[in-house]
Design a protein around this motif. Structure first.
Motif, PDB file in Angstrom:
ATOM      1  N   GLU A   2       4.862  -8.337  13.059  1.00 55.65           N
ATOM      2  CA  GLU A   2       3.474  -8.721  12.829  1.00 55.65           C
ATOM      3  C   GLU A   2       3.178 -10.077  13.469  1.00 55.65           C
ATOM      4  O   GLU A   2       2.109 -10.297  14.037  1.00 55.65           O
ATOM      5  CB  GLU A   2       3.178  -8.764  11.322  1.00 55.65           C
ATOM      6  CG  GLU A   2       1.750  -9.106  10.961  1.00 55.65           C
ATOM      7  CD  GLU A   2       0.739  -8.048  11.353  1.00 55.65           C
ATOM      8  OE1 GLU A   2      -0.450  -8.236  11.055  1.00 55.65           O
ATOM      9  OE2 GLU A   2       1.129  -7.017  11.946  1.00 55.65           O
ATOM     10  N   TYR A   3       4.145 -10.980  13.386  1.00 51.26           N
ATOM     11  CA  TYR A   3       3.993 -12.294  14.023  1.00 51.26           C
ATOM     12  C   TYR A   3       3.798 -12.134  15.528  1.00 51.26           C
ATOM     13  O   TYR A   3       2.905 -12.761  16.136  1.00 51.26           O
ATOM     14  CB  TYR A   3       5.227 -13.140  13.720  1.00 51.26           C
ATOM     15  CG  TYR A   3       5.408 -14.331  14.638  1.00 51.26           C
ATOM     16  CD1 TYR A   3       4.589 -15.461  14.528  1.00 51.26           C
ATOM     17  CD2 TYR A   3       6.400 -14.309  15.622  1.00 51.26           C
ATOM     18  CE1 TYR A   3       4.763 -16.538  15.372  1.00 51.26           C
ATOM     19  CE2 TYR A   3       6.575 -15.391  16.470  1.00 51.26           C
ATOM     20  CZ  TYR A   3       5.763 -16.513  16.353  1.00 51.26           C
ATOM     21  OH  TYR A   3       5.933 -17.584  17.186  1.00 51.26           O
ATOM     22  N   ALA A   4       4.616 -11.279  16.144  1.00 50.04           N
ATOM     23  CA  ALA A   4       4.500 -11.069  17.593  1.00 50.04           C
ATOM     24  C   ALA A   4       3.142 -10.466  17.943  1.00 50.04           C
ATOM     25  O   ALA A   4       2.497 -10.876  18.928  1.00 50.04           O
ATOM     26  CB  ALA A   4       5.635 -10.163  18.071  1.00 50.04           C
ATOM     27  N   ARG A   5       2.691  -9.500  17.139  1.00 50.42           N
ATOM     28  CA  ARG A   5       1.405  -8.847  17.427  1.00 50.42           C
ATOM     29  C   ARG A   5       0.240  -9.831  17.299  1.00 50.42           C
ATOM     30  O   ARG A   5      -0.644  -9.883  18.169  1.00 50.42           O
ATOM     31  CB  ARG A   5       1.204  -7.666  16.476  1.00 50.42           C
ATOM     32  CG  ARG A   5       0.026  -6.776  16.818  1.00 50.42           C
ATOM     33  CD  ARG A   5      -0.085  -5.627  15.822  1.00 50.42           C
ATOM     34  NE  ARG A   5      -0.527  -6.081  14.524  1.00 50.42           N
ATOM     35  CZ  ARG A   5      -1.813  -6.236  14.194  1.00 50.42           C
ATOM     36  NH1 ARG A   5      -2.770  -5.950  15.077  1.00 50.42           N
ATOM     37  NH2 ARG A   5      -2.158  -6.641  12.997  1.00 50.42           N
ATOM     38  N   GLU A  21       0.372 -12.626  20.097  1.00 54.18           N
ATOM     39  CA  GLU A  21       0.189 -12.180  21.474  1.00 54.18           C
ATOM     40  C   GLU A  21      -1.116 -11.426  21.692  1.00 54.18           C
ATOM     41  O   GLU A  21      -1.729 -11.538  22.763  1.00 54.18           O
ATOM     42  CB  GLU A  21       1.368 -11.293  21.895  1.00 54.18           C
ATOM     43  CG  GLU A  21       2.712 -12.024  21.918  1.00 54.18           C
ATOM     44  CD  GLU A  21       3.883 -11.083  22.090  1.00 54.18           C
ATOM     45  OE1 GLU A  21       3.633  -9.870  22.349  1.00 54.18           O
ATOM     46  OE2 GLU A  21       5.042 -11.522  21.945  1.00 54.18           O
ATOM     47  N   GLU A  22      -1.560 -10.650  20.676  1.00 56.72           N
ATOM     48  CA  GLU A  22      -2.717  -9.779  20.875  1.00 56.72           C
ATOM     49  C   GLU A  22      -3.985 -10.265  20.160  1.00 56.72           C
ATOM     50  O   GLU A  22      -5.087 -10.149  20.700  1.00 56.72           O
ATOM     51  CB  GLU A  22      -2.391  -8.355  20.399  1.00 56.72           C
ATOM     52  CG  GLU A  22      -1.216  -7.710  21.110  1.00 56.72           C
ATOM     53  CD  GLU A  22      -0.878  -6.346  20.530  1.00 56.72           C
ATOM     54  OE1 GLU A  22      -1.744  -5.759  19.833  1.00 56.72           O
ATOM     55  OE2 GLU A  22       0.255  -5.864  20.744  1.00 56.72           O
ATOM     56  N   TYR A  30      -4.533 -19.453  19.533  1.00 57.32           N
ATOM     57  CA  TYR A  30      -4.230 -20.318  18.390  1.00 57.32           C
ATOM     58  C   TYR A  30      -2.722 -20.363  18.150  1.00 57.32           C
ATOM     59  O   TYR A  30      -1.951 -19.554  18.678  1.00 57.32           O
ATOM     60  CB  TYR A  30      -4.943 -19.821  17.126  1.00 57.32           C
ATOM     61  CG  TYR A  30      -6.457 -19.905  17.218  1.00 57.32           C
ATOM     62  CD1 TYR A  30      -7.094 -21.123  17.371  1.00 57.32           C
ATOM     63  CD2 TYR A  30      -7.232 -18.745  17.168  1.00 57.32           C
ATOM     64  CE1 TYR A  30      -8.476 -21.202  17.472  1.00 57.32           C
ATOM     65  CE2 TYR A  30      -8.613 -18.811  17.261  1.00 57.32           C
ATOM     66  CZ  TYR A  30      -9.221 -20.045  17.426  1.00 57.32           C
ATOM     67  OH  TYR A  30     -10.592 -20.122  17.510  1.00 57.32           O
ATOM     68  N   SER A  31      -2.327 -21.302  17.313  1.00 56.96           N
ATOM     69  CA  SER A  31      -0.910 -21.447  16.965  1.00 56.96           C
ATOM     70  C   SER A  31      -0.597 -20.575  15.748  1.00 56.96           C
ATOM     71  O   SER A  31      -1.214 -20.722  14.688  1.00 56.96           O
ATOM     72  CB  SER A  31      -0.600 -22.913  16.655  1.00 56.96           C
ATOM     73  OG  SER A  31       0.712 -23.053  16.166  1.00 56.96           O
TER      74      SER A  31
END
Length: 756
Positions: free
Chosen positions: A632-635, A638-639, A644-645
């Motif tokens: 979920e962090y990657a999604r 990236e998407e 934002y951070s």
């Protein structure tokens, strides 16, 4: 060797096995691997004798005996030898299956004594003494915590199937649970696909109907032509005709004593390899044998005043109720018993504590407490002041305090605990606070240090802080002890504690480990007390000499249950929120509107705020939970929010990694923090205004209420967004409650109503 000779040899072997089975009490151990393996291996040679009567391992001892007798009779009718040699044998007198071959005795033996009559079963008897409990069944019963006959009697059903609707064939309709009393016209074994099954044609004066039992060919041997049976189950339509599919069945001997059909039929918690039919039969057998040995322990006048039924009647009706009203009355009586016994237990524990545990009276300096409260940048609420005075009054007593401080998220319990610990320290004693997680312990450490020292607190001092506190001449030493500390740090802290050089120690389970000595411990504070066992709390108390105990909980419990659950504790309730604290707005958002939730978070970030995103709860594995959070962090990074951070927090991080992430979030270096449920308690970031909870239906109301308490802790209103893919009707009602109710205690009351 001819086929006939092979057939005879196989039959003779089977006969010898069955003879040994009888001698062993039909325990299915006469042949290695069990009788089913032998029958399967030589099924072609033996099918004429054994038929297709189901698995031997699944039969009761009585059913095995009947089956063995039928098999031997078929052998004799076919002229097969039933001796362990090759010569033909004449039928043995009496039993069709003899116990053993007669041999010429070498010497005269004493006449055998007749077997002693079996005594009636007792509730405390081992379950193996019951008829129908064979060796292979025991591990399955043990999985249900059934070890005695009484355990079977107290194995209450989780629900009942309503098979009370008795209809004629002409009245049967597709889709419903129905019962019919029918005569068997034909029952035969057949192949349905690759499975041996049973098909039967049954009827009454109004018509006929077909019944099918898939993968149960032995049913054909149970229901014979002309026998009256009761069928209960769902009726479906197959090729335009009504069909009972895998119904429960019972041969009609006594309509008033039906077990599996024609009534409200119990459905028990079960396990693999233990069918409802077998379990139901065992429970009924245990109930009939021992129900009269159940003792009524409530006086008659109490039963009359409360409108409760007797215990024996309740035990009968909870298993086999006459109707739904009887089932409800049985549940009410047994629920009353549980609460009554629980309450008497906690009251006894409370009285024992008061009699046996003389406390150390603390000389609380009111001036120090007033100076501390005056140094705070806020005033205590009326509920906080009331609770603090109750705690201080207990500390002054020579009876060891045992008090629960209960308050909603953000109501200010920590400052009350800090004042109490300060009063203990001023009297020259030590205090300890135990939290369930390292994140929460560290949060308490930072908060309490900040409260005691005021605006001059410098959080860079490490795990030991020496604080200037208003009203106390010397430095107050506060330490943080965690299991994640390096051994050298833990050893140093333990040495300082045992020397009395640490005034307040805050930690996790590390506080109750061997080697931790707090010799002057006078106050033990346990936060989120429901997460600790009784033994863990007691171990903390044993670190000192009769210390006072203050338990804290932000998990609301219905007021109607507080006396029962916390009967051994005095309870202080902080039922006011600090002035100016805004309620968090909560909204349920369906999964197809997920983009609108992400857009709302983007709007808040643009205005300078921050957000939490909590991943769905995965109870089976923390590893899987962590992987889901990482994905979920990657999604999101990236998407969804590449501009934002985005940060990540999960339970498998080291303490230093967690600290770095939380520090970055507090310093506004992270805009969106993706997290597993570790943020439920202990996270205080005033600038965070959005809590998005994905898979909200997987969490309990209390957890969801804790989550939303993490936002809106500053000057800006908080928002809690509940995302759910496909909540059921009950889950949706629970989520809707959160939209309308912000008070945790009221929410707990409504949750209790939903649970019945």
């Amino acid at each position: 060797m001819s086929i006939a000779m092979i057939d005879t040899e196989r039959a003779t072997s089977l006969y010898n096995i069955l003879r040994q089975e009888r001698e062993r009490g039909f325990d299915d151990r006469a042949v290695i691997g069990g009788l089913d393996a032998f029958l399967q291996r030589f099924s072609g040679d033996l099918v004429a004798y054994v038929g297709s009567s189901g698995r031997y391992a699944e039969m009761s001892a009585e059913e095995r005996s009947d089956w063995a007798t039928r098999v031997v009779r078929r052998m004799r009718d076919a002229g097969v030898s039933v001796r362990s040699g090759s010569a033909p044998a004449s039928p043995a007198p009496g039993n069709v299956l003899p116990r053993a071959e007669k041999q010429a005795p070498r010497r005269k033996s004493a006449p055998r004594k007749p077997p002693a009559p079996r005594r009636p079963l007792e509730l405390s008897d081992d379950v193996t003494l019951m008829k129908g409990v064979w060796q292979k069944l025991l591990p399955r019963l043990h999985k249900l915590d059934v070890n005695t006959v009484g355990d079977l009697v107290h194995l209450f059903p989780s629900r009942h199937n309503d098979f009370t609707s008795v209809r004629t064939v002409s009245q049967l309709t597709p889709g419903d649970n129905q019962t019919a009393i029918l005569t068997v016209w034909e029952a035969r074994q057949t192949m349905l696909g690759r499975q041996k099954s049973t098909q039967a044609v049954l009827g009454d004066d109004t018509g006929n109907i077909r019944a099918t039992w898939f993968n149960n060919p032995w049913v054909a041997n149970q229901i014979k032509h002309g026998v009256q049976v009761v069928l209960s189950g769902k009726v479906n339509v197959f090729r335009g005709n009504l069909v009972f599919e895998a119904p429960e069945y019972e041969i009609l001997d006594d309509r008033d004593n039906l077990v599996h059909t024609g009534r409200l039929v119990p459905v028990y918690p079960s396990t693999q390899g233990l069918s409802q039919r077998v379990l139901r039969s065992l429970v009924k057998r245990a109930l009939d044998a021992t129900i009269d040995r159940v003792d009524e322990f409530l006086p008659a006048d109490l039963l009359h005043r409360t409108g409760l039924i007797g215990l024996v009647n309740a035990m009968r009706q909870i298993h086999y109720p006459d109707d739904w009203d009887a089932e409800k009355a049985a549940k009410r009586r047994l629920a009353f018993d549980e609460f009554f016994l629980l309450q008497t237990s906690v009251i006894r524990r409370r009285n024992d504590w008061r009699e046996e545990n003389r406390g150390i009276p603390i000389s609380v300096d009111n001036g120090v407490i007033e100076s501390f409260l005056g140094s705070l940048p806020f005033d205590l609420t009326g509920a906080q002041n009331r609770s603090l005075q109750e705690v201080l009054s207990d500390l002054r007593s020579d009876r060891a305090m045992s008090r629960l401080l209960q308050g909603d998220v953000g109501s200010g319990k920590t400052v009350v605990a800090a004042a109490a610990m300060l009063g203990v320290v001023r009297d020259g004693k030590q205090a300890a606070l135990m939290a369930p997680t390292e994140i929460l312990a560290e949060q308490h450490f930072l908060t309490i240090c900040g409260l005691l020292s005021g605006a001059g607190y410098d959080p860079t001092g490490g795990y030991i802080q020496r604080l200037d506190v208003e009203g106390i001449e010397r430095k107050v030493v506060v330490a943080l002890l965690l299991g994640a500390h390096r051994k050298r740090i833990r050893d140093d802290l333990r040495s300082l504690m045992s020397a009395g050089m640490i005034d307040i120690v805050i930690g996790t389970h590390a506080l109750i480990q061997e080697g931790v000595d707090i010799p002057n411990l006078a106050l033990a504070v346990v936060d989120e007390q429901h997460r600790f066992g009784v033994q863990q709390r007691q171990t903390l108390r044993e670190k000192g000499e009769r210390p006072h105990l203050l338990a804290m909980s932000a998990t609301p419990i219905p007021r109607s249950l507080s006396l029962t659950v916390y009967g051994d504790l005095d309870v202080s309730v902080i039922d006011e929120m600090p002035p100016g604290r805004q309620t968090t707005r909560t909204r349920f958002i369906e999964n197809d509107r997920r983009d609108s939730a992400y857009a709302f978070i983007r709007k808040e970030i643009r205005e300078g705020r921050q957000a939490f995103v909590v991943c769905p709860l995965i109870e089976e594995s923390e590893v899987i939970q962590t992987k889901a959070a990482q994905e979920e962090y990657a999604r999101l990074s990236e998407e969804i929010y590449p501009e934002y951070s985005v940060g990540l927090l999960h339970g498998r991080m080291s303490l230093n990694e967690k600290e770095d992430v939380m520090d970055s979030f507090k310093e506004r270096e992270i805009d969106v923090l993706v997290s597993t449920p570790v943020v439920e308690v202990g996270i205080d970031v005033p600038n965070a205004t959005v809590m998005l909870i994905d898979g909200a239906e997987r969490f309990g109301l209390s957890q969801l209420h804790q989550f939303r308490g993490r936002v809106g802790r500053g000057e800006y209103r908080g928002h809690c967004l509940l995302l759910s893919e496909s909540p059921g009707a009950e889950a949706l009602r629970r989520l809707k409650l959160l939209e309308h109710i912000s008070d945790g205690f009221r929410l707990a009351e409504e949750d209790l109503k939903l649970r019945g």
